[in-house]
Design a protein around this motif. Structure first.
Motif, PDB file in Angstrom:
ATOM      1  N   LEU A  11       0.815  -1.151   0.043  1.00 42.46           N
ATOM      2  CA  LEU A  11      -0.125   0.096   0.094  1.00 42.46           C
ATOM      3  C   LEU A  11       0.975   1.185   0.085  1.00 42.46           C
ATOM      4  CD1 LEU A  11      -2.876  -0.976   2.557  1.00 42.46           C
ATOM      5  CD2 LEU A  11      -2.887  -1.056   0.079  1.00 42.46           C
ATOM      6  N   GLU A  12       0.490   2.292  -0.880  1.00 43.42           N
ATOM      7  CA  GLU A  12       0.807   3.412  -0.802  1.00 43.42           C
ATOM      8  C   GLU A  12      -0.068   4.361  -0.039  1.00 43.42           C
ATOM      9  OE1 GLU A  12       2.705   4.633  -4.913  1.00 43.42           O
ATOM     10  OE2 GLU A  12       2.049   2.690  -5.045  1.00 43.42           O
ATOM     11  N   ILE A  13       0.444   5.124   1.187  1.00 43.27           N
ATOM     12  CA  ILE A  13      -0.566   5.955   1.760  1.00 43.27           C
ATOM     13  C   ILE A  13       0.018   7.229   1.663  1.00 43.27           C
ATOM     14  CG2 ILE A  13      -1.890   6.468   3.841  1.00 43.27           C
ATOM     15  CD1 ILE A  13      -1.251   3.599   4.569  1.00 43.27           C
ATOM     16  N   THR A 214      -1.183  -4.724 -10.451  1.00 45.74           N
ATOM     17  CA  THR A 214      -1.778  -3.715 -10.738  1.00 45.74           C
ATOM     18  C   THR A 214      -1.977  -2.587  -9.664  1.00 45.74           C
ATOM     19  OG1 THR A 214      -4.020  -4.339  -9.887  1.00 45.74           O
ATOM     20  CG2 THR A 214      -3.303  -4.853 -12.353  1.00 45.74           C
ATOM     21  N   GLU A 215      -2.356  -1.261  -9.941  1.00 42.13           N
ATOM     22  CA  GLU A 215      -2.308  -0.460  -8.925  1.00 42.13           C
ATOM     23  C   GLU A 215      -3.589   0.486  -9.052  1.00 42.13           C
ATOM     24  OE1 GLU A 215       0.947   2.478  -9.090  1.00 42.13           O
ATOM     25  OE2 GLU A 215       0.216   3.605  -7.357  1.00 42.13           O
ATOM     26  N   THR A 216      -4.294   0.174  -7.774  1.00 37.79           N
ATOM     27  CA  THR A 216      -5.774   0.948  -7.723  1.00 37.79           C
ATOM     28  C   THR A 216      -5.727   2.118  -6.990  1.00 37.79           C
ATOM     29  OG1 THR A 216      -6.850  -1.265  -8.062  1.00 37.79           O
ATOM     30  CG2 THR A 216      -8.284   0.462  -7.134  1.00 37.79           C
ATOM     31  N   LYS A 217      -6.006   3.242  -7.642  1.00 39.38           N
ATOM     32  CA  LYS A 217      -5.864   4.533  -7.090  1.00 39.38           C
ATOM     33  C   LYS A 217      -6.769   5.223  -6.266  1.00 39.38           C
ATOM     34  CE  LYS A 217      -1.935   6.158  -9.249  1.00 39.38           C
ATOM     35  NZ  LYS A 217      -0.714   6.731  -8.371  1.00 39.38           N
ATOM     36  N   ASN A 218      -6.273   5.930  -5.337  1.00 40.26           N
ATOM     37  CA  ASN A 218      -7.221   7.083  -4.691  1.00 40.26           C
ATOM     38  C   ASN A 218      -8.288   6.360  -3.905  1.00 40.26           C
ATOM     39  OD1 ASN A 218      -6.053   9.321  -4.782  1.00 40.26           O
ATOM     40  ND2 ASN A 218      -6.654   9.711  -6.939  1.00 40.26           N
TER      41      ASN A 218
HETATM   42 MG    MG Z   1       2.682   4.112  -7.029  1.00 39.49          MG
END
Ligand code: MG
Ligand code: ADP
Length: 481
Positions: A11-13, A214-218
């Protein structure tokens, strides 16, 4: 949940900091101000303006880094991340590329079985927020509010150590608690003060290699992070099972339908052309600055939790509920300065006090009753002056109505002090037994259920004030003589 497959998540927070002014200008960060009022030539990106670094961002970053046990970098360089977007008037974001403020460290969470699990931290870096594009206020136009442009953020990036939607949920809950304890962010995801991107891949159980992610944003709530990961993992498994493969892409989450949607593929990925920010000097973090932040670090949730389970011998459950909120547990610790009955103190906090806060939807900081008063009630119950039931059902509610009062006085005035004088209780018992001589015979002949009748009589004649424990005890002794 996923059959033969295992989900892997990092996770990116984005953590919006509670500073008074922006990251590189003196514009206010006040939330809810009139759109485009907290702006200046700097946040509008006018040519010729120069950024000035807000030292609070650094202090807050060090706080979070220390709380996670990260290594704090000495020499910090800012970088420009270039891209064009309507709510980014400068045409670039000032961030940290190759020299994040913090590396390493961890956040401890519970796994799905309730065991302790370590989630590694890759890095924490400082950056600025963009403005906000508002698509749903005007049917024909996108409105832009630049109040948020330049508000300081920390980005907290985890290692791909998370193995289920529930672990992601628990991790975010921990991080939110942590930033609130540290007083660096209000942690309100629904208001966008904390935003999360979920990197998700799947692999066959037992496999050593990671799958493509995959990266799911926001994602804007902890619940939605859970839902997005669950959906995305299932989707990826279906693709793989059908003979397809996963490609690196950015996805969005439709919270109404509960699905993730492809937004851009790797071929379309931005090349941000990072380069060192020429308008800001390098920032050097000295040992004495780190130790000064360390010495002012507030109590951390994990430390308090440990203290509650070890020193106060509370259950993990009780300690967990108590430490959900910093102010709440500080109230509890204050209460424990006035009573040694920690278990009773925890019961009062997690029971009566919490339900008042929930009913009135108020925070503990708005709660009128003082820890000393609750300690006084605990003391009255422990000494037998009143029962737990009377304390909960009469004294505490009366105190809520009259928060300045002394619980002892309230109990005396209202006749809630129970009779625990054994002579007085014995008299009530004598009376009750004399009233039903044939029942006494029946009891002695084995009809033990008559105890209820005698107790009822004792309570009636004592007007409910006889200490039930003592009365039962004395009744038994008397009947079995
Ligand atoms: Mg990123
Ligand atoms: P990017 O710039 O591509 O977003 P970052 O380094 O900012 O890269 O973030 C990468 C994130 O993706 C980290 O949280 C990392 O743990 C996670 N990650 C990396 N590889 C995988 C993988 N195979 N599956 C799931 N998550 C991954």
């Amino acid at each position: 949940m996923f059959g033969d497959y295992e989900v892997v998540v990092g996770l990116e927070i984005h953590i919006q900091l509670l500073t008074k002014s922006k990251a590189y200008s003196s514009d206010s960060t006040e939330f809810g101000a009139l759109p485009n009022s907290n702006i200046s030539p700097i946040s509008l990106g006018h040519p010729g303006t120069l950024p000035k670094f807000n030292h609070k961002t650094l202090e807050y970053g060090i706080r979070l880094g220390l709380a996670c046990g990260s290594t704090i970098r000495e020499e910090n360089q800012f970088a420009r991340k270039n891209y064009f977007y309507a709510d980014l008037p400068k045409g670039y974001q000032i961030t940290q590329d190759t020299t994040p403020l913090c590396n390493g460290g961890e956040v401890m969470i519970k796994d799905d079985e309730g065991n302790d699990k370590r989630i590694g931290i890759t890095r924490i870096h400082m950056e600025e927020d963009s403005g906000k594009s508002i698509h749903d206020l005007d049917p024909y136009h996108t409105l832009i509010d630049l109040n948020r442009a330049g508000v300081p953020l920390l980005e907290l990036v985890s290692e791909p150590d998370i193995r289920s939607p529930q672990e992601a949920y628990n991790y975010l809950t921990e991080v939110r608690k942590l930033v609130r304890y540290l007083e660096i962010c209000d942690g309100n995801m629904e208001e966008g003060s904390m935003r999360c991107d979920a990197n998700v891949s799947v692999r066959k159980k037992g496999s050593k290699e990671f799958g493509e992610r995959t990266e799911t944003k926001n994602l804007n709530s902890i619940r939605n992070v859970y839902r997005a990961i669950e959906f995305e993992a299932k989707r990826q498994i279906e693709v793989i099972e059908a003979g397809g493969s996963i490609h690196m892409e950015t996805r969005g989450f439709d919270a109404v339908k509960g699905v993730t949607i492809s937004q851009r593929s790797k071929e379309m990925a931005h090349d941000y052309r990072y380069f060192p920010e020429p308008d800001l000097q390098r920032i050097f973090v000295k040992e004495d600055e780190i130790s000064s932040v360390k010495s002012e670090l507030p109590p951390l949730p994990n430390e308090v939790f440990r203290r509650l389970t070890k020193d106060f011998e509370l259950s993990e459950y009780d300690a967990g509920v108590l430490t959900e909120d910093k102010e709440f547990v500080l109230f509890f610790l204050d209460l424990c300065e006035h009573t040694k009955n920690y278990k009773a103190a925890a019961n009062w906090m997690n029971g009566a006090v919490k339900s008042v806060l929930n009913d009135k939807t108020i925070h503990i900081s708005e709660f009128k009753i003082k820890p000393q008063q609750i300690a006084e009630i605990i003391e009255m119950v422990d000494s037998g002056a009143t029962s737990n039931t009377i304390a909960n059902q009469k004294i505490f509610p009366a105190l809520l109505e009259n928060p300045e009062a002394s619980p002892k006085k309230l109990a005396e005035e209202n006749n809630w002090i129970q009779e625990s004088n054994s002579d007085a209780i014995s008299e009530f018992i004598e009376e009750a037994l004399n009233k039903f001589p044939e029942k006494v015979e029946e009891y002695k002949a084995g009809k033990k259920s008559l105890m209820g009748l005698f107790m009822g009589e004792v309570m009636k004649s004592s007007k409910g004030k006889a200490d039930p424990k003592m009365a039962t005890q004395l009744l038994k002794e008397k009947l079995e003589q």
